[in-house]
Design an enzyme around this catalytic site. Sequence first.
Site, PDB file in Angstrom:
ATOM      1  N   LYS B  78       1.807  -6.956 -26.417  1.00  0.00           N
ATOM      2  CA  LYS B  78       0.967  -6.741 -26.838  1.00  0.00           C
ATOM      3  C   LYS B  78       0.000  -7.081 -27.410  1.00  0.00           C
ATOM      4  CE  LYS B  78      -2.094  -2.796 -28.478  1.00  0.00           C
ATOM      5  NZ  LYS B  78      -1.889  -0.958 -28.658  1.00  0.00           N
ATOM      6  N   SER B 153      -4.908   2.714 -26.112  1.00  0.00           N
ATOM      7  CA  SER B 153      -4.650   1.081 -26.379  1.00  0.00           C
ATOM      8  C   SER B 153      -4.126   0.342 -25.931  1.00  0.00           C
ATOM      9  CB  SER B 153      -5.099   0.492 -28.414  1.00  0.00           C
ATOM     10  OG  SER B 153      -3.867   1.154 -28.822  1.00  0.00           O
ATOM     11  N   SER B 177      -0.447   5.353 -28.257  1.00  0.00           N
ATOM     12  CA  SER B 177      -1.633   4.630 -27.839  1.00  0.00           C
ATOM     13  C   SER B 177      -0.904   3.165 -26.657  1.00  0.00           C
ATOM     14  CB  SER B 177      -2.059   2.771 -28.629  1.00  0.00           C
ATOM     15  OG  SER B 177      -3.508   3.567 -29.455  1.00  0.00           O
TER      16      SER B 177
END
Lengths: 95, 485
Positions: B78, B153, B177
């Site tokens: 990420k 997210s 997330s």
Amino acid sequence: MKISKEEVGHVAHLARLNFSEEEKETYTSQLNEILMYMDILNKIDTSDVAPMTHAISLTNALRDDVKRKSLGTDRALANAPEEAGDFFKVPRVID
Amino acid sequence: MDITRLTIHELTELLREGATTSIEITESVFKKIEAVEERVNAYITLTKDEAFKMAEKADKDIREGKAGALSGIPVAVKDNMCMKGVKTTCGSHILENFIPPYDATVVRKLKEAGAVITGKTNLDEFAMGSSTETSYFGVTRNPWDLERVPGGSSGGSAAAVASDECIAALGSDTGGSIRQPAAHCGVVGMKPTYGRISRYGLVAFASSLDQIGPITKDVEDCAIMMNGIAGYDANESTSVPEKVSDYRAFVSRDIEGWTVGIPKEYFIEGIDPEVLSSVNNAIKTMEALGAECREISLPHTEYCVAIYYIIAPSEASSNLARYDGVRYGFRQKGEEDLLDMYKTTRSSGFGAEVKRRIMIGTYALSSGYYDAYYKKASQVRMLLRNDFDEAFRTCDIILTPTTPTPAFTIGEKMDDPLQMYLSDIFTLSTNLAGVPGIVVPCGYTEGGLPIAVQFMASHFEEGKLIQAASAFEKNAGFARRRPEL
């Protein structure tokens, strides 16, 4: 109303943000809606409850005060938008 | 055979036997990326050159008998975790050109375990969002239905795993997330205990809640990734020196005689009926495996959203104060002085959702409001944590839905921040209490969208989560389905 448009302007200054009049209107109405929702917490009596600051019990994490390798000036400055010598350069602070 | 569809443990077996090479796997993954990325948009930055160098080294290590736990396996990271020399944008304009001078501890550990890092995945700006729509670099699309969000997210990481654009990925989870996007994309995601994994090099969002964890194709891979990244780190003062288990040893153990708590507060009105029926079936599966499922109460559940949306923005407003146009690449000159430069930089560098949260947080921490908001929220948070302590006195694990609905459509909740916040309703509590949670596919809607069940356990009981999730996965019959792209 929880927060007025003027207060939104003040908080924006504290947060170092600029908003247009239109943005101020939008944020005022959205912040009011969100803060109103937070009122749900007032249903609970917390007078005897200690606030929780961390999810697990932590003690101070200290290490021996010995010299270690650090990043170095060149690498620390590598992302600077502006630099001068060994320093980050910023616009004029005082007249 | 499409080798990008395989898991870490299957590929490791093939690599060990010499039936394939890391170069071959890496080539296949980048071919897959070329074929689907235009539609999915899972990545912000691809690190193809570095990946092939890592693959070459992995093949050499394997030949020489020096293979690590992840040798030769393509893993995506990420884009809020630092990788030395590679842009780390956090999905934000303000960090668009930031190149970190060091590796995050998790990135270093991946490299040391022999992983091949394929690139940096898309996310909501500064990990603030539930849909990946607030990224400065465009929305990621759900591989199961390109008109829908992948969740957020960590939507880029979950979509990349689901579309085989990597074999496994790292996400971060502040209020769901990792788990919410893993659920929406039909893959496995774990948020470990607060403090289990070092966050050194993770761009801070809400420091009392943030935790890094794996997103994988199955539970065994989750255990393998956990083995690779968990543990104490002297660079991270909130990482915990607690012993790390061999998580893989918990795979394929039975759960006969376990007590599974079913908190009644998580079965509220408004849950999508297909989600509800899949989760009810998951309860039946656990019973069939010999566990006793018992209704319990977590009485402060209804306050989670309010607690979270005070604490997280407050901490964020403080953490994001550092982006002032001086040190991190982006600066927008103001008309006059330093203050003006700060304001102009931050106003043009941050997107609307990040500014909204900075505003909520700054307000909640400002003079005269601290007691009413931050302190109050922290007190109720304590009560919520006590709920969990109480529940885990009698339960081995807790079972809940992961999300109230399957993946929603792109744009559906963008104009209504509060509705967006409410989509995290079942995942926030684990972050607030600091306990670990894992999500596993437990069904599909008639329209073919994935649904996931969530298991939670007490602090540092990730092993129990692996055990329960792996037993469930093997018997539920929803593992390893892939979208047709």
